[in-house]
Design a protein around this motif. Structure first.
Motif, short mmCIF file in Angstrom:
data_model
loop_
_atom_site.label_atom_id
_atom_site.label_comp_id
_atom_site.label_asym_id
_atom_site.label_seq_id
_atom_site.Cartn_x
_atom_site.Cartn_y
_atom_site.Cartn_z
N GLY A 87 0.79 -1.22 0.00
CA GLY A 87 0.00 0.00 0.00
C GLY A 87 0.82 1.27 0.00
O GLY A 87 0.27 2.36 0.02
N ARG A 97 -1.80 3.94 -0.61
CA ARG A 97 -2.33 4.86 0.39
C ARG A 97 -1.40 6.05 0.64
O ARG A 97 -1.86 7.11 1.07
CB ARG A 97 -2.57 4.11 1.70
CG ARG A 97 -3.48 2.90 1.56
CD ARG A 97 -4.89 3.28 1.16
NE ARG A 97 -5.73 2.13 0.92
CZ ARG A 97 -6.30 1.40 1.89
NH1 ARG A 97 -6.10 1.73 3.15
NH2 ARG A 97 -7.05 0.37 1.59
N CYS A 98 -0.10 5.87 0.43
CA CYS A 98 0.84 6.96 0.64
C CYS A 98 2.13 6.63 -0.10
O CYS A 98 2.28 5.53 -0.65
CB CYS A 98 1.11 7.21 2.12
SG CYS A 98 2.01 5.89 2.96
N LYS A 151 -2.78 12.15 -1.83
CA LYS A 151 -2.38 11.23 -0.77
C LYS A 151 -1.06 11.68 -0.15
O LYS A 151 -0.27 12.36 -0.79
CB LYS A 151 -2.26 9.81 -1.35
CG LYS A 151 -3.57 9.29 -1.94
CD LYS A 151 -3.40 7.93 -2.59
CE LYS A 151 -4.68 7.47 -3.28
NZ LYS A 151 -4.50 6.17 -3.99
N VAL A 176 -1.25 3.81 6.51
CA VAL A 176 -1.98 2.81 5.73
C VAL A 176 -3.10 2.17 6.55
O VAL A 176 -4.13 1.77 6.01
CB VAL A 176 -1.01 1.73 5.21
CG1 VAL A 176 -1.76 0.54 4.62
CG2 VAL A 176 -0.09 2.33 4.15
N PRO A 192 -8.67 5.48 4.19
CA PRO A 192 -8.07 6.18 3.04
C PRO A 192 -8.79 7.45 2.64
O PRO A 192 -8.15 8.45 2.29
CB PRO A 192 -8.11 5.12 1.93
CG PRO A 192 -9.15 4.14 2.34
CD PRO A 192 -9.10 4.11 3.83
N ILE A 229 -7.94 10.08 5.25
CA ILE A 229 -6.56 10.54 5.10
C ILE A 229 -6.48 11.62 4.01
O ILE A 229 -5.85 12.67 4.17
CB ILE A 229 -5.62 9.37 4.77
CG1 ILE A 229 -5.38 8.51 6.03
CG2 ILE A 229 -4.31 9.86 4.19
CD1 ILE A 229 -4.44 9.13 7.03
N ASP A 241 -16.74 3.58 4.51
CA ASP A 241 -15.60 3.49 5.42
C ASP A 241 -15.93 4.04 6.79
O ASP A 241 -15.48 3.51 7.82
CB ASP A 241 -14.40 4.26 4.83
CG ASP A 241 -13.61 3.42 3.84
OD1 ASP A 241 -13.96 2.24 3.63
OD2 ASP A 241 -12.62 3.95 3.28
N TRP A 288 -10.99 -1.41 5.25
CA TRP A 288 -11.34 -0.24 4.44
C TRP A 288 -11.59 -0.62 2.98
O TRP A 288 -10.92 -1.46 2.42
CB TRP A 288 -10.24 0.81 4.49
CG TRP A 288 -9.79 1.19 5.85
CD1 TRP A 288 -8.56 1.03 6.39
CD2 TRP A 288 -10.58 1.83 6.86
NE1 TRP A 288 -8.51 1.51 7.67
CE2 TRP A 288 -9.75 2.03 8.00
CE3 TRP A 288 -11.91 2.27 6.93
CZ2 TRP A 288 -10.18 2.63 9.16
CZ3 TRP A 288 -12.35 2.85 8.10
CH2 TRP A 288 -11.50 3.03 9.19
N GLY A 314 -12.34 2.21 0.79
CA GLY A 314 -12.15 3.46 0.07
C GLY A 314 -13.43 3.95 -0.59
O GLY A 314 -13.39 4.62 -1.62
#
Length: 253
Positions: free
Chosen positions: A12, A49-50, A92, A193, A197, A200, A234, A250, A252
């Motif tokens: 992720g 995710r990042c 992200k 992560v 998401p 975030i 979520d 999650w 998303g």
């Protein structure tokens, strides 16, 4: 993708590595464009995710490739500016993992990220004035927003570097690492992560943009960032997981 930048997805997290160690990862136009392309990949892939941005060979980035500059090349991406992300950011989060030197554009590149992890012996600085240049990739603008003005002015006008410990004391660095910064950055990425998401993305957007919002209009400006969050699957999953004492799964959505 340029060989000057390595890209790998791990659990992720998109790991983006500037790969010019013999040149202390000095930034070129090709590398800037490759980093920008990696950030597009980050935003486009729902499984990511990042991102973590680092440099190969024990140095983050020593700034602009001066040999390229003398040939008339600027190490910028048309949208993202220096290094591909100093004038644009993906939705992200991006973590800078700084070993060795983050100087000139390298420091600006680190500041363009959302979080910074640094080896305790790393160095930060914008020495452009020592070369008759200006830290125009964000350094001269961002420092007074991150530090008291006299401190920002000293760093900008002397061009002298500061160590990671001092940068951490000043709030410029989130976490210090005794080993390779990438290892500690991966630990931080795991924490991100694990979180929702959509939440975030919305939270990063608010933190990044809200300093421009008039106090009396904060709710008006914030609403577009969060309108979909509280009705999302979520959000329901997060509440259920808390009640059932388990980790959320999650989607998303």
């Amino acid at each position: 993708m340029s060989e000057q930048v390595l890209v790998e997805a791990r659990g992720g997290v998109l790991e983006v590595t500037i790969n010019r160690p013999e040149q202390r990862n000095a930034m070129t136009k090709a590398a800037a464009q490759a980093i920008a392309a990696a950030m597009d990949q980050l935003d486009a892939d729902a499984d990511l995710r990042c991102a973590i941005l680092s440099g190969a060979g024990g140095t983050f980035c020593a700034g602009m490739d001066l040999k390229g500059f003398l040939r008339g090349e600027l190490p910028v991406d048309e949208r993202g500016g220096f290094g591909g992300i100093t004038t644009w950011t993906p939705k992200k989060p991006v973590i800078a993992a700084v070993d060795g030197y983050a100087l000139a554009g390298g420091m600006e590149l680190a500041f363009a990220c959302d979080l910074i992890v640094a080896h305790e012996d790393a160095k930060f600085g914008i020495p452009e004035v020592k070369r008759g240049l200006v830290a125009a990739g964000g350094g001269a603008v961002q420092l007074p927003r991150m530090l008291p003005r006299p401190l920002a002015m000293e760093l900008a006008l002397t061009g002298d570097p500061i160590g990671a410990r001092r940068a951490h004391e000043l709030g410029l660095v989130n976490r210090l690492s005794r080993g390779p910064a990438l290892e500690t950055a991966r630990e931080l990425a795991e924490t991100l992560v694990a979180n929702g998401p959509l939440a975030i993305i919305a939270t990063k957007g608010i933190v990044r943009d809200s300093w421009l919002w008039p106090v009396e209009d904060i709710n008006t400006y914030q609403n577009p960032y969060i309108a979909h969050i509280f009705t999302s699957e979520d959000a329901k999953e997060g509440a259920r997981a808390f009640a059932e004492k388990r980790k959320p799964e999650w989607k998303g959505e």
